[in-house]
Design a protein around this motif. Structure first.
Motif, PDB file in Angstrom:
ATOM      1  N   GLY A   1      29.192  59.671  52.650  1.00  0.00           N
ATOM      2  CA  GLY A   1      28.755  58.926  53.836  1.00  0.00           C
ATOM      3  C   GLY A   1      29.592  57.459  53.351  1.00  0.00           C
ATOM      4  O   GLY A   1      29.772  57.212  52.700  1.00  0.00           O
ATOM      5  N   GLY A   2      28.924  56.967  54.050  1.00  0.00           N
ATOM      6  CA  GLY A   2      29.389  55.323  54.215  1.00  0.00           C
ATOM      7  C   GLY A   2      28.715  54.474  52.891  1.00  0.00           C
ATOM      8  O   GLY A   2      28.293  53.113  53.386  1.00  0.00           O
ATOM      9  N   TYR A   3      28.850  55.035  51.363  1.00  0.00           N
ATOM     10  CA  TYR A   3      28.434  54.467  50.918  1.00  0.00           C
ATOM     11  C   TYR A   3      29.595  53.525  49.803  1.00  0.00           C
ATOM     12  O   TYR A   3      30.894  54.309  49.609  1.00  0.00           O
ATOM     13  CB  TYR A   3      27.870  55.793  49.400  1.00  0.00           C
ATOM     14  CG  TYR A   3      26.388  56.531  50.189  1.00  0.00           C
ATOM     15  CD1 TYR A   3      27.038  57.400  50.325  1.00  0.00           C
ATOM     16  CD2 TYR A   3      24.970  55.999  49.916  1.00  0.00           C
ATOM     17  CE1 TYR A   3      25.829  58.564  50.956  1.00  0.00           C
ATOM     18  CE2 TYR A   3      24.155  56.696  50.502  1.00  0.00           C
ATOM     19  CZ  TYR A   3      24.449  57.606  51.110  1.00  0.00           C
ATOM     20  OH  TYR A   3      23.184  58.688  51.610  1.00  0.00           O
ATOM     21  N   GLU A   4      28.510  52.755  49.219  1.00  0.00           N
ATOM     22  CA  GLU A   4      29.456  51.961  48.468  1.00  0.00           C
ATOM     23  C   GLU A   4      30.242  52.534  47.206  1.00  0.00           C
ATOM     24  O   GLU A   4      29.713  53.050  46.744  1.00  0.00           O
ATOM     25  CB  GLU A   4      28.646  50.390  47.762  1.00  0.00           C
ATOM     26  CG  GLU A   4      29.397  50.284  46.496  1.00  0.00           C
ATOM     27  CD  GLU A   4      28.218  48.740  45.748  1.00  0.00           C
ATOM     28  OE1 GLU A   4      27.454  48.703  46.127  1.00  0.00           O
ATOM     29  OE2 GLU A   4      29.337  47.932  45.290  1.00  0.00           O
ATOM     30  N   GLN A   5      31.516  52.546  47.240  1.00  0.00           N
ATOM     31  CA  GLN A   5      32.410  52.525  46.049  1.00  0.00           C
ATOM     32  C   GLN A   5      32.190  52.031  44.405  1.00  0.00           C
ATOM     33  O   GLN A   5      32.424  50.704  44.918  1.00  0.00           O
ATOM     34  CB  GLN A   5      33.300  54.011  46.319  1.00  0.00           C
ATOM     35  CG  GLN A   5      32.928  55.143  47.263  1.00  0.00           C
ATOM     36  CD  GLN A   5      34.711  55.320  47.383  1.00  0.00           C
ATOM     37  OE1 GLN A   5      35.776  54.782  47.110  1.00  0.00           O
ATOM     38  NE2 GLN A   5      34.433  56.457  48.435  1.00  0.00           N
TER      39      GLN A   5
END
Lengths: 113, 112
Positions: A98-102
């Protein structure tokens, strides 16, 4: 230390050779990625794996093949390299899809002569 | 298709002046927006991420506001520092798409 690690840092090879790059993350993440950053700094997704399963396979030449042995490792093999493969290959990982930091590794710079 | 467009090329500023790097996106789903920064010979690192509850994210003096009406997520800072010189990427992802789509990157160069 928890991070994303890549080997080698640099690789110089000739057209037609096979190369392999390794990536390992110690962040406990479920998702890993390969990106290509070209000489103009364009950054494009190549592959994504979630829990060892391939979930994204962008329009990448068939000579590129990713391999994931477990959630923490993602390798990239290139059979028969071409001059246009010269680039920096960046590995990344994230907690999920999902909208997680990479989190990115330092990259492997490939030069094809 | 889905895409992100940001200020092209090189932005040169004098230290102390305000920074504004533009980012607009086109998406078929409700995206998460990010700004990543890459210093010379380093890996890209997250600078800011959009929130879903209209909070304005801030980090290292930088801030950005997601405006869904104009599909924008511009990066701003009131006073540029020499250490802000770097390559800045705007990027977006949709829920569970498994990838980040990056803009072309903007080089910010701050001089004394």
């Amino acid at each position: 230390e928890t991070a994303v690690f890549q080997t080698p840092n640099y690789h110089v090879t000739q057209v037609g050779n096979e190369v392999s790059f390794n990536c390992k993350q110690t962040l406990g993440h479920d998702t890993m990625y390969w990106y290509k950053q070209d000489s103009k700094k364009l950054l494009k997704i190549m592959f994504s794996y979630n829990n060892k399963q391939l979930i994204v396979n962008e329009t990448v030449p068939r000579r590129f093949s990713p391999q994931s042995s477990d959630k923490a490792h993602l390798n990239l093999r290139i059979k028969s390299v071409e001059p246009e493969d010269s680039a920096v290959y960046l590995c990344a990982s994230s907690l999920g899809t999902g909208g997680y930091e990479q989190y990115f590794g330092p990259g492997t710079r490939l030069t094809v002569l | 298709g889905d895409s992100v467009t940001q200020t092209e090329g090189l932005v040169t500023l004098t230290e102390g002046l305000p920074v504004m790097l533009n980012c607009t996106y086109q998406s078929t789903y409700s995206p998460f927006l990010f700004w990543y920064v890459q210093h010379l010979n380093e890996a890209p690192k997250l600078l800011l991420k959009s929130f879903t509850d209209n909070k304005r994210p801030e980090h290292q003096g930088f801030h950005a506001t997601l405006h869904k009406s104009s599909s924008s997520f511009h990066l701003q800072k009131s006073s540029a520092q020499l250490s802000d010189s770097a390559l800045y990427y705007c990027a977006f992802t949709g829920a569970n798409t498994g990838k980040l789509t990056f803009g072309h990157g903007t080089i910010l160069r701050v001089h004394p």
